[in-house]
Design a protein around this motif. Structure first.
Motif, PDB file in Angstrom:
ATOM      1  N   ALA A  72       0.832  -1.199   0.000  1.00  0.00           N
ATOM      2  CA  ALA A  72       0.000   0.000   0.000  1.00  0.00           C
ATOM      3  C   ALA A  72       0.866   1.247   0.000  1.00  0.00           C
ATOM      4  N   ALA A  73       1.977   1.193   0.755  1.00  0.00           N
ATOM      5  CA  ALA A  73       2.811   2.384   0.879  1.00  0.00           C
ATOM      6  C   ALA A  73       4.195   2.012   1.388  1.00  0.00           C
ATOM      7  N   ILE A  74       5.105   2.978   1.236  1.00  0.00           N
ATOM      8  CA  ILE A  74       6.477   2.788   1.686  1.00  0.00           C
ATOM      9  C   ILE A  74       7.003   4.144   2.150  1.00  0.00           C
ATOM     10  N   GLU A  75       7.751   4.138   3.236  1.00  0.00           N
ATOM     11  CA  GLU A  75       8.385   5.364   3.732  1.00  0.00           C
ATOM     12  C   GLU A  75       9.636   4.984   4.525  1.00  0.00           C
ATOM     13  N   PRO A  76      10.620   5.869   4.609  1.00  0.00           N
ATOM     14  CA  PRO A  76      11.852   5.535   5.329  1.00  0.00           C
ATOM     15  C   PRO A  76      11.644   5.528   6.840  1.00  0.00           C
ATOM     16  N   LYS A  77      12.369   4.647   7.507  1.00  0.00           N
ATOM     17  CA  LYS A  77      12.341   4.638   8.969  1.00  0.00           C
ATOM     18  C   LYS A  77      13.040   5.882   9.507  1.00  0.00           C
ATOM     19  N   LYS A  78      12.593   6.328  10.664  1.00  0.00           N
ATOM     20  CA  LYS A  78      13.158   7.561  11.226  1.00  0.00           C
ATOM     21  C   LYS A  78      14.644   7.393  11.514  1.00  0.00           C
ATOM     22  N   GLU A  79      15.028   6.230  12.066  1.00  0.00           N
ATOM     23  CA  GLU A  79      16.437   6.032  12.415  1.00  0.00           C
ATOM     24  C   GLU A  79      17.322   5.994  11.163  1.00  0.00           C
TER      25      GLU A  79
END
Length: 509
Positions: A431-438
């Motif tokens: 559905a979606a993808i985003e970078p991890k904060k760390e």
């Protein structure tokens, strides 16, 4: 072979902007994924900054054969450094070749982009730039933002009280008569360096206000012969090899930026000698203290011109290093108390690099407003994705600016990276993808560490920095290192959202 077939999920993607970034994104999406993106453009034609910036003398400071797409090399460039009309025509031609005009909403401003958590889509709202009552909206699975950093003109408030005509170089007024006028030019960046020599030819007098002068090198400008253009057109290997040679030449200059401690003084002496010799030859050695900078070469963007210093030395040009303190009617009063009455005020004052979104309000997960998030620290992951903003890919955003080579190469690398991420969505049916904060924090820390010992930490103020003096606009390495950093996405650094039965997806309206 393109990565798409009839049994694969077709994503709806929005591309905002039609400069080099937007055009490249739209082409690559269709070539590699079969996605015909919906394109939005604020102006009435393609080309972004090369459509908007039409001031006299507007040219590129990167050689033509490098300042163009690697997949659409042009053997017919007329000069080593191209003018605005030629770059504009080139981008128009590329857009026509790939059918981008047919799916672009021109004179349309996207004013809101909001992530819908339930649908895992971006909801976009847009309006006609002339009639705000004409609006539209729609849902998109992903957004590729090609807004660019040189978009929102900087018009300082202190100059707005001038009672005569005010012209920003980005909004050049061709209807205004500049001949035999007294003209004040505020600024000493690339646009001023290109415009001043042209204005000097026709103006009664030009007053060049520059609080911080620029390092100016001579361009190796020349016109390509018919024979050379024939060779480039009919022997493709030569065209590609010539581009590579230009790339290597510019890439090597990064050594000066990176190893400022060892090479800085040598390079600075060469620049000082070169600029001093030109001013002396023009009969104005008295201008050397006012025009030759004292900060490290490259701390601010190096400019190229073979006629700018010579124009400053002309009898109808006055250089004023003291900033404007007050304006009364059409009289500029500098900080030394000197009064200068002029007919036209030209602002070569650059752009709001810290706020490229303008009227576009971007809201990510949990309603986080990107402008607020980036007010002090413009952070991204690999310069393309942002934690908290799934399926949002920004081009020429934080950590992607350059001072030594072609930004078009950076754009192509970023677009290829974004396309790989979107391909992942399709292949894994995500559905979606985003970078991890760390992962984002580590990337930013590594880039910031890379600035240690470089010319950009040389003590000058530039548009590379934010209001706190921190550098978030630039990439701290070479383009080659940028390529290897983005060559292949590390998907372990991403949060991947699975599609579920409860996920409602829509094609929008």
């Amino acid at each position: 072979m393109p990565f798409f077939s009839s049994n694969k999920r077709q994503l709806r993607v929005a591309v905002i902007g039609t400069g080099f970034s937007g055009i490249c994104a739209a082409i690559k999406l269709e070539q590699q994924l079969g996605i015909k993106a919906q394109i939005f453009e604020l102006n009435k034609d393609m080309a972004g900054t090369w459509y908007a910036n039409r001031y006299p003398g507007a040219e590129c400071d990167i050689p033509s054969h490098l300042y163009s797409f690697s997949f659409e090399q042009n053997p017919s460039w007329t000069k080593h450094y191209s003018s605005q009309p030629e770059i504009y025509a080139y981008l128009q031609g590329v857009a026509r070749k790939y059918g981008l005009y047919e799916r672009t909403k021109f004179e349309t401003e996207v004013v809101r982009a909001e992530w819908n958590e339930q649908q895992h889509q971006w909801f976009l709202e847009w309006r006609n730039v002339h009639d705000h009552e004409q609006t539209g909206s729609g849902y998109f699975d992903a957004v590729m933002s090609g807004l660019g950093g040189l978009r929102i003109p900087n018009v300082p408030k202190e100059f707005q009280s001038f009672s005569g005509p005010i012209v920003h170089t980005t909004f050049w007024d061709n209807k205004l008569d500049y001949a035999n006028k007294k003209i004040a030019v505020i600024g000493s960046g690339a646009s001023a360096i290109q415009a001043v020599p042209e204005l000097q030819k026709i103006a009664k007098h030009v007053y060049s206000y520059q609080r911080t002068p620029a390092w100016v090198s001579v361009r190796d400008q020349y016109t390509y012969s018919r024979t050379w253009k024939f060779i480039l057109r009919w022997i493709p290997f030569v065209l590609r090899f010539y581009r590579i040679l230009i790339y290597i030449k510019h890439e090597l200059f990064f050594v000066n930026f990176k190893y400022q401690k060892f090479l800085g003084e040598y390079v600075k002496k060469k620049f000082v000698a070169g600029m001093s010799a030109r001013l002396t030859a023009a009969g104005r050695p008295d201008l050397i203290p006012a025009v030759v900078p004292d900060y490290p070469v490259g701390c601010k963007r190096i400019t190229k011109s073979e006629i700018y210093l010579e124009a400053l030395a002309a009898s109808n040009v006055t250089v004023i290093r003291s900033g404007v303190d007050e304006i009364k009617g059409q009289t500029l009063i500098d900080k030394d108390g000197n009064e200068t009455e002029v007919d036209i005020l030209i602002l070569a004052t650059g752009f709001h690099v810290d706020d490229v979104s303008g009227n576009l309000k971007i809201y990510g997960r949990n309603g986080v407003f990107l402008k607020d998030l980036w007010e002090y620290e413009k952070k991204s992951y690999k310069s393309v994705t942002i934690h908290g903003f799934p399926n949002y890919f920004t081009l020429l955003g934080p950590s992607s600016g350059l001072g030594h080579n072609s930004i078009v190469t950076i754009i192509e690398i970023q677009v290829d990276y974004a396309v790989q991420c979107i391909k992942r969505l399709i292949k894994k049916d995500l559905a979606a993808i985003e970078p991890k904060k760390e992962a984002q924090e580590k990337f930013v820390a590594d880039v910031q560490k890379g600035f240690e010992g470089t010319v950009w930490k040389g003590g000058c103020k530039s548009w590379y920095m934010n209001k706190n003096g921190e550098i978030y606009s630039l990439w701290s390495g070479s383009i080659t290192s940028f390529y290897f950093a983005l060559r292949k996405p590390i998907f372990n650094d991403f949060i991947e959202y699975k599609r579920t039965k409860n996920t409602t997806l829509t094609n929008g309206k």
